[in-house]
Design an enzyme around this catalytic site. Structure first.
Site, PDB file in Angstrom:
ATOM      1  N   HIS A 271       0.856  -1.196   0.000  1.00 33.14           N
ATOM      2  CA  HIS A 271       0.000   0.000   0.000  1.00 33.14           C
ATOM      3  C   HIS A 271       0.887   1.240   0.000  1.00 33.14           C
ATOM      4  O   HIS A 271       1.946   1.253   0.598  1.00 33.14           O
ATOM      5  CB  HIS A 271      -0.885   0.012   1.260  1.00 33.14           C
ATOM      6  N   ASP A 328      -7.929  -5.292  -0.547  1.00 38.28           N
ATOM      7  CA  ASP A 328      -8.343  -6.121  -1.694  1.00 38.28           C
ATOM      8  C   ASP A 328      -7.985  -7.585  -1.550  1.00 38.28           C
ATOM      9  O   ASP A 328      -8.385  -8.399  -2.386  1.00 38.28           O
ATOM     10  CB  ASP A 328      -7.680  -5.563  -2.976  1.00 38.28           C
TER      11      ASP A 328
END
Ligand code: SDX
Length: 393
Positions: A271, A328
């Site tokens: 991320h 996700d």
């Protein structure tokens, strides 16, 4: 106590804007919407209540929530002309391409009420988008499987309406699974906003030219489509299915990622901001184990995902790069268990992110400091030189 912490000047220089909507501490793995911690909202709130919080800044009273939900329900129909719009796409059209086109297309029916500086127009655009995007999403799916489009049923709640339009058929009553509905509502809460991510920054940048809310959200849908952003939930499922098809050898797949073979990445990991476990991923993982644990036939892909996570979190390649599961990594497994095809996963991300995009656009459009988004560059091209006729080149 605004949750503000003292940023190092470097951070302030890279910050694209100031905002009062969502606070993230990437090192501590903290996420708050308007000051409320994400785990409390995921457990106690609902998607429409969180949408109200993000858009208007405060949790609604019961009356305000009822009025907001009723207004949305009364706008869930698309203009009848729009039904033909879906006929123009090939059957295997990716629903994200259909969604971004349809969001832009429906604005053509409201050309007398798109002024970004008319508060009633902005209110109507807000309600219309919240109401019609689920209808567009389910129509995109129905067209891809050759089934008739179902009109919204205003006796149902927001998520139940989406489920019925997506999985119901005219020939029989559709029974909403309350567990599925509650989990999907909670997943939308987790996706509702996330500060200045790629798609939200896109919505802000497009809106900074005073483009209307529909045009800005349509651009955000396109940014989210990318596999490094919202498209990652589809890419995770495809990655797990490929590992399974290649015999399920997780360790050799992880080695390929470490060797950076053919640019293979561990999708659903890493991320830009979280250098710790994404707080949403922890909540999704537990929901995935609950939902999949109810299934008659366990999904082997969940075991593969858990194995992948365990191996990666024990491997210095990932730990040294502070790569952890993001939102996700597990969501696709739940969507698959609910019966959504892989191509619809990113559309579900967009449905969740919609109130965040709307809230951020509304904050931006009313910010007098906002000029047209016009990033500068560091020029690395040729120095000045004179034109030469072709014969002399
Ligand atoms: C979302 O911004 C948001 O808030 C987004 C989002 C939201 O709610 O809006 O949270 C939603 O988009 C989540 C991210 C979904 N994307 C994926 O899961 C795709 C896989 N992840 C990556 O492509 C990547 O992690 C990014 C794009 C998300 C972040 O990329 P960065 O900033 O380049 O990651 P990094 O700086 O931490 O990378 C450091 C190193 C690099 O290698 P080296 O140059 O050091 O050798 O780690 C590598 C990267 O190549 N790396 C990965 C990796 N992610 C980073 N290697 C393997 N697998 C990965 N997933």
């Amino acid at each position: 106590e605004t949750g503000m912490t003292t940023y190092d000047p470097g951070f302030v220089n890279t910050a694209s804007c100031s905002s009062a909507i969502t606070y993230i501490d990437g090192d501590a793995g903290i996420l708050r919407y308007r000051g409320y911690p994400i785990d409390q909202l995921a457990e106690k709130s609902s998607f429409l209540e969180v949408s109200y919080l993000l858009i208007y800044g405060e949790l609604p009273s019961q009356t305000q929530l009822t009025e907001f939900s009723d207004r949305i329900r009364r706008h869930s129909l698309l203009h009848e002309e729009m039904r033909r719009f879906f006929d123009g796409f090939p059957r295997d059209a990716h629903p994200m391409a259909v969604l971004s086109s349809a969001v832009s297309a429906i604005s053509t029916f409201y050309q007398d009420s798109l002024d970004p500086f008319d508060s009633e127009h902005v209110e109507m655009s807000t309600i219309r988008l919240m109401a019609k995007v689920p209808t567009i999403a389910s129509y995109a799916y129905k067209k891809s499987i050759g089934q008739p489009l179902l009109y919204p049923d205003n006796s149902l709640g927001y998520v139940d309406n989406l489920l019925r339009m997506t999985f119901g058929v005219p020939a029989e009553e559709y029974e909403v699974d309350p567990v599925m509905s509650k989990v999907l509502d909670m997943l939308f809460v987790l996706h509702a906003d996330h500060e200045q991510n790629c798609s939200t920054s896109t919505v802000r940048l497009v809106g900074s030219s005073n483009a209307n809310l529909f045009a800005s959200v349509s651009a955000g849908v396109n940014a989210l489509f990318g596999p490094l952003h919202g498209g990652a939930n589809q890419a995770v499922l495809e990655m797990l299915q490929k590992i399974q098809a290649d015999g399920g050898d997780v360790r050799s797949f992880v080695q390929k990622v470490k060797d950076k073979q053919d640019g293979v990445k561990l999708m659903g990991f890493g991320h830009r901001v979280y250098k710790n476990y994404d707080p949403r991923a922890a909540i999704v993982k537990k929901a995935a184990q609950d939902v999949l644990g109810r299934m008659a036939k366990p999904d082997p892909l969940l075991d593969l995902a858990v194995q992948l996570e365990e191996i990666a979190l024990a491997d210095d390649f990932f730990v040294s790069r502070r790569l952890y599961p993001n939102v996700d990594f597990y969501t696709g497994l739940i969507y698959k268990a609910m019966g959504f095809p892989t191509k619809m996963f990113t559309v579900l991300f967009a449905l969740g992110r919609l109130p965040g995009w709307i809230a951020q656009w509304r904050e931006m459009i009313n910010d007098p400091e906002t000029k047209i988004g016009r990033p500068r560059q560091i020029y690395t091209g040729a120095a000045e030189r004179d034109y030469l006729p072709a014969a002399e080149r």
